[in-house]
Design an enzyme around this catalytic site. Structure first.
Site, mmCIF file in Angstrom:
data_model
loop_
_atom_site.group_PDB
_atom_site.id
_atom_site.type_symbol
_atom_site.label_atom_id
_atom_site.label_comp_id
_atom_site.label_asym_id
_atom_site.label_seq_id
_atom_site.Cartn_x
_atom_site.Cartn_y
_atom_site.Cartn_z
ATOM 1 N N CYS A 8 25.656 78.105 35.097
ATOM 2 C CA CYS A 8 24.792 77.282 35.955
ATOM 3 C C CYS A 8 24.807 77.912 37.338
ATOM 4 O O CYS A 8 25.138 79.096 37.469
ATOM 5 C CB CYS A 8 25.233 75.820 35.955
ATOM 6 S SG CYS A 8 26.907 75.529 36.569
ATOM 7 N N ASN A 11 28.820 76.608 39.029
ATOM 8 C CA ASN A 11 29.956 76.579 38.081
ATOM 9 C C ASN A 11 30.978 75.503 38.459
ATOM 10 O O ASN A 11 32.181 75.678 38.275
ATOM 11 C CB ASN A 11 30.629 77.964 37.965
ATOM 12 C CG ASN A 11 31.629 78.095 36.818
ATOM 13 O OD1 ASN A 11 32.622 78.809 36.916
ATOM 14 N ND2 ASN A 11 31.401 77.401 35.721
ATOM 15 N N ARG A 14 27.587 71.576 35.764
ATOM 16 C CA ARG A 14 27.012 71.650 34.414
ATOM 17 C C ARG A 14 27.749 72.594 33.472
ATOM 18 O O ARG A 14 28.099 72.208 32.358
ATOM 19 C CB ARG A 14 25.525 72.033 34.502
ATOM 20 C CG ARG A 14 24.689 70.955 35.166
ATOM 21 C CD ARG A 14 23.321 71.484 35.549
ATOM 22 N NE ARG A 14 23.414 72.472 36.621
ATOM 23 C CZ ARG A 14 22.394 73.192 37.076
ATOM 24 N NH1 ARG A 14 21.202 73.044 36.529
ATOM 25 N NH2 ARG A 14 22.565 74.043 38.063
ATOM 26 N N SER A 15 27.977 73.842 33.901
ATOM 27 C CA SER A 15 28.585 74.784 32.940
ATOM 28 C C SER A 15 30.057 74.479 32.641
ATOM 29 O O SER A 15 30.476 74.650 31.485
ATOM 30 C CB SER A 15 28.363 76.250 33.345
ATOM 31 O OG SER A 15 28.919 76.555 34.598
HETATM 32 P P1 4NP Z 1 26.156 73.255 39.096
HETATM 33 O O1 4NP Z 1 25.796 72.262 40.298
HETATM 34 O O2 4NP Z 1 25.208 74.452 39.222
HETATM 35 O O3 4NP Z 1 25.854 72.445 37.880
HETATM 36 O O4 4NP Z 1 27.610 73.635 39.240
HETATM 37 C C1 4NP Z 1 25.720 72.667 41.622
HETATM 38 C C2 4NP Z 1 26.859 72.831 42.364
HETATM 39 C C3 4NP Z 1 26.788 73.192 43.695
HETATM 40 C C4 4NP Z 1 25.569 73.386 44.292
HETATM 41 C C5 4NP Z 1 24.406 73.230 43.547
HETATM 42 C C6 4NP Z 1 24.482 72.874 42.214
HETATM 43 N N1 4NP Z 1 25.488 73.723 45.667
HETATM 44 O O5 4NP Z 1 24.366 73.813 46.187
HETATM 45 O O6 4NP Z 1 26.539 73.914 46.315
#
Ligand code: 4NP
Length: 156
Positions: A8, A11, A14-15
């Protein structure tokens, strides 16, 4: 042994959840000698951090323990180490394809929702700026997709 990498953006939501859901299915069905999985992010913002505390709490309610530590996807190693590299949304898949070195790498890239058989989403939506329902939806989609993934890999 088939090696699966979930990817994702950060990380941390979702992942790592996909990894925990699949690991639970692997343990429950005694598939430890058939499948192994890991997770990574296309961005390194959260490298070295544990999973998001909200994601951990919602996962825990369903019996999943999120233990992974965020790391960025490494195109030099991960395309060779893994047989299936599965992005959570269209952007993840696009970013992975841009890092592919050749056709053999590109062929390993999939989108998580391609394995769903009940849920009708075309991505696992980023829950980071969402509320409780966004985290529950991630888990609903991942549970369905992980069942479908195991079925597909076992049929190959
Ligand atoms: P992930 O979610 O891709 O499912 O781990 C996110 C985690 C952090 C951020 C965006 C999505 N961020 O913008 O910091």
């Amino acid at each position: 042994m088939k090696h699966i990498l979930f990817v994702c953006l950060g990380n941390i939501c979702r992942s790592p959840s996909a990894e925990a859901v699949l690991n639970t299915l692997i343990e429950r069905n005694r598939f430890e000698n058939d499948f192994q999985c890991d997770s990574a992010g296309t961005a390194a913002y959260h490298a070295g951090e544990p999973a998001d505390f909200r994601m951990k709490q919602f996962a825990k309610k369903r019996g999943y323990n999120l233990t992974s530590i965020s790391r960025p996807f490494d195109s030099k190693l991960d395309f060779d180490r893994f047989d299936y590299i599965i992005g959570m949304d269209r952007q993840n898949v696009q970013d992975l394809k841009a890092m592919a070195r050749h056709e053999n790498d590109r062929k390993k890239i999939f989108k998580m929702t391609d394995f769903c058989f009940n849920q009708k989403y075309d991505s696992v939506p980023d829950p980071y700026y969402g509320g409780d329902a966004a985290f529950e939806l991630v888990l609903d989609i991942l549970e369905d997709a992980c069942e479908g993934l195991i079925r597909k890999l076992r049929s190959e």
